[in-house]
Design an enzyme around this catalytic site. Sequence first.
Site, PDB file in Angstrom:
ATOM      1  N   CYS A   2      47.495  18.798  48.675  1.00 34.20           N
ATOM      2  CA  CYS A   2      46.494  17.872  48.478  1.00 34.20           C
ATOM      3  C   CYS A   2      46.077  17.877  49.978  1.00 34.20           C
ATOM      4  CB  CYS A   2      47.159  16.579  48.038  1.00 34.20           C
ATOM      5  SG  CYS A   2      47.760  16.554  46.432  1.00 34.20           S
ATOM      6  N   ARG A  27      46.065  24.061  52.082  1.00 32.91           N
ATOM      7  CA  ARG A  27      47.415  23.247  51.720  1.00 32.91           C
ATOM      8  C   ARG A  27      47.514  23.460  50.200  1.00 32.91           C
ATOM      9  NH1 ARG A  27      47.949  18.784  55.322  1.00 32.91           N
ATOM     10  NH2 ARG A  27      48.737  17.367  53.587  1.00 32.91           N
ATOM     11  N   TRP A  73      46.584  18.928  44.036  1.00 32.38           N
ATOM     12  CA  TRP A  73      47.739  19.771  43.714  1.00 32.38           C
ATOM     13  C   TRP A  73      48.500  19.209  42.522  1.00 32.38           C
ATOM     14  CZ3 TRP A  73      53.067  20.470  44.139  1.00 32.38           C
ATOM     15  CH2 TRP A  73      53.510  21.912  43.555  1.00 32.38           C
ATOM     16  N   ASN A 100      47.350  11.453  48.194  1.00 34.75           N
ATOM     17  CA  ASN A 100      48.316  12.533  48.335  1.00 34.75           C
ATOM     18  C   ASN A 100      49.613  11.917  48.272  1.00 34.75           C
ATOM     19  OD1 ASN A 100      46.183  13.903  48.978  1.00 34.75           O
ATOM     20  ND2 ASN A 100      46.676  14.161  51.406  1.00 34.75           N
ATOM     21  N   GLY A 101      50.537  12.641  47.769  1.00 32.33           N
ATOM     22  CA  GLY A 101      51.820  12.055  47.443  1.00 32.33           C
ATOM     23  C   GLY A 101      52.250  11.636  45.941  1.00 32.33           C
ATOM     24  N   GLU A 487      63.977  36.408  53.852  1.00 28.91           N
ATOM     25  CA  GLU A 487      62.464  36.235  54.020  1.00 28.91           C
ATOM     26  C   GLU A 487      61.398  37.238  53.330  1.00 28.91           C
ATOM     27  OE1 GLU A 487      59.069  34.228  55.754  1.00 28.91           O
ATOM     28  OE2 GLU A 487      60.886  33.597  54.976  1.00 28.91           O
ATOM     29  N   LYS A 491      58.329  36.408  51.003  1.00 31.95           N
ATOM     30  CA  LYS A 491      56.966  36.792  51.102  1.00 31.95           C
ATOM     31  C   LYS A 491      56.362  37.529  49.843  1.00 31.95           C
ATOM     32  CE  LYS A 491      56.308  34.516  54.722  1.00 31.95           C
ATOM     33  NZ  LYS A 491      57.255  33.590  53.846  1.00 31.95           N
ATOM     34  N   GLU A 494      55.875  35.333  46.979  1.00 30.05           N
ATOM     35  CA  GLU A 494      54.796  34.370  47.354  1.00 30.05           C
ATOM     36  C   GLU A 494      53.422  34.706  47.037  1.00 30.05           C
ATOM     37  OE1 GLU A 494      56.259  30.993  50.473  1.00 30.05           O
ATOM     38  OE2 GLU A 494      55.873  33.233  51.150  1.00 30.05           O
ATOM     39  N   HIS A 510      78.881  44.368  43.905  1.00 36.27           N
ATOM     40  CA  HIS A 510      79.508  42.859  43.353  1.00 36.27           C
ATOM     41  C   HIS A 510      78.740  42.527  42.310  1.00 36.27           C
ATOM     42  CE1 HIS A 510      83.221  43.022  45.743  1.00 36.27           C
ATOM     43  NE2 HIS A 510      82.508  43.147  46.967  1.00 36.27           N
ATOM     44  N   LYS A 609      50.892  24.594  50.815  1.00 38.86           N
ATOM     45  CA  LYS A 609      51.457  24.848  52.328  1.00 38.86           C
ATOM     46  C   LYS A 609      52.197  23.615  52.804  1.00 38.86           C
ATOM     47  CE  LYS A 609      51.333  26.921  56.131  1.00 38.86           C
ATOM     48  NZ  LYS A 609      51.809  28.275  56.170  1.00 38.86           N
TER      49      LYS A 609
END
Length: 614
Positions: A2, A27, A73, A100-101, A487, A491, A494, A510, A609
Amino acid sequence: MCGIVGAVARSNIVPTLLEGLRRLEYRGYDSAGLALMNGGLHRLRTTGRVAELSKLADEQDFHGEVGIAHTRWATHGAPSERNAHPHFSGEISKVAVVHNGIIENHEPLRQRLQDAGYQFTSDTDTEVIAHLITFNLRETSDLFEAVCRSVDELQGAYAIAVMEEVDPERIVVSRNGAPLLLGLSESGNYAASDASALLQVTKRMIYLEEGDVAELRRDSYRIVSLHDGARKEVVRPIHESELTNEAVDMGPYAHFMQKEIFEQPGVVANTLEMVLNAQSISPRLFGSEAEDIFNTTDGILILACGTSYHAGLVARYWLEALAGLTCNVEIASEYRYRHPVASPKALVVGISQSGETADTLAALSYAKSLGHRHSLAICNVAESALVRQTDLRFLTRAGPEIGVASTKAFTTQLAALMLLAMTLAKLRGKLSGEGEREIIAALRHLPVALQHALQVEPQVKVWAEGFAQKRHALFLGRGVHYPIAMEGALKLKEISYIHAEAYAAGELKHGPLALVDKDMPVVAIAPNDALLEKLKSNLQEVRARGGELYVFADADSHIQESEGVHIIRLAEHAGSLSPILHTIPLQLLAYHVALQKGTDVDKPRNLAKSVTVE
């Protein structure tokens, strides 16, 4: 996630609001809207991009000198125009709110307001705020007072901006747990959730603190702090932002992610600037009290999420090997709901690019409540909540990171964490003078090594053509490179939407070996370190099952290319800094696979973000 932009100015602020929203697109959002004063309160909302909102504003000749704008968002309610901000309330005098939030007590507030006769037209928690302010305006005719009364009733993390039709010369903003700042200029006064949104009009910024409520007019502003029911007018310092317009522009690159991958040699050099010309390191890198605190530290607790969590996992190897300290790395969102046994002398390290990650902030507070006495922030934003809430801090100098998938923030975090490991090792007598000079020399060379690593891009592009056709991928690493494999898998997930997971290579037999076949590419990180021979055995297990290997190796790893074994060699081995170097080709692989698939590289679906809600 947001974004908020608000303005009270002397000329049409629609271009300012729209440009501010454009700069906040990174964001993450799924709808956008704005409200303006122009002979009354008017709004535009769309489920499209900011470009669509801008087109609507042009078509309808939208203009005004006071307004608020928002990118949403979705949390409560699906992405739709009815759920997009701003939200209105009131029939005689309209109130507009952007937020926002998350409001945690929105359900009882909604029921109370419905019982009072308010009708809800959206599924959002934000509409509760708008109606609550209108409800409080029944008892006071002043918007500022009504906002103060309303936020006293809100529970959760939020930043809000409010306008009222009957008083068209001001906006009122408030923050609690979500970032919000003011921008001051001769043309008017502004508010935004990120400094980058306001660089177009000013560099003079005031960062609001928890519980602040501020009123903005063209020529003035005031700030009141609300704590425990008490109100106090306060003066917050004015900061001159060091950000530049160039830093938040894409320049000659196709995407922000590409730009940020290629900025890594420079930003790592900037982050290490204080030690690159030195022969030794000082605890003062982390604050004036660092030496006293470090001397009493008997362990490390790292709290982080996502990419920052992976940085913490790498740091655990360094802290244990160099400093001889026990290090626990916790996913912040999980730690805060456990009942861990606290060690008061263990240093709590919070890692966050934005410094506003809600789970990391909550986990830090929880750790303190359990008895942890000292804390350190590793963060990219000087005025963030994380930095303000810790005893010590190290500011990475990555600059603004716009791409949702973190790249340069990660490598600068790793550089900072190596400095932390070195400092603690030195104070504990675990690092000799010669050892210290060797690592500093390696850090001094690191930007050059990163530049060399970027030169594998043409080879990575070739691999990406085949990867784009795959639906799954497996990433393998051993030791300190296992978190780098994690990581790399993150990536790829995402931005290309290919399912990928990482395993410690020794765990292959395993369970995950059952997944390996000709359609499951296996990416391996193969530095020339003590575990290389073990890794080679793991790779043979993959080939024996018909799996296709894509290996990022050091120049001297002695792994030969053959049918089903593809090799890209980095120019050199970086020793203990090898994880930083091997991050680069994994970022390039994810980027170029995403290009092949045609996904939205900088704004991947469903992601934000800065995750400022739980």
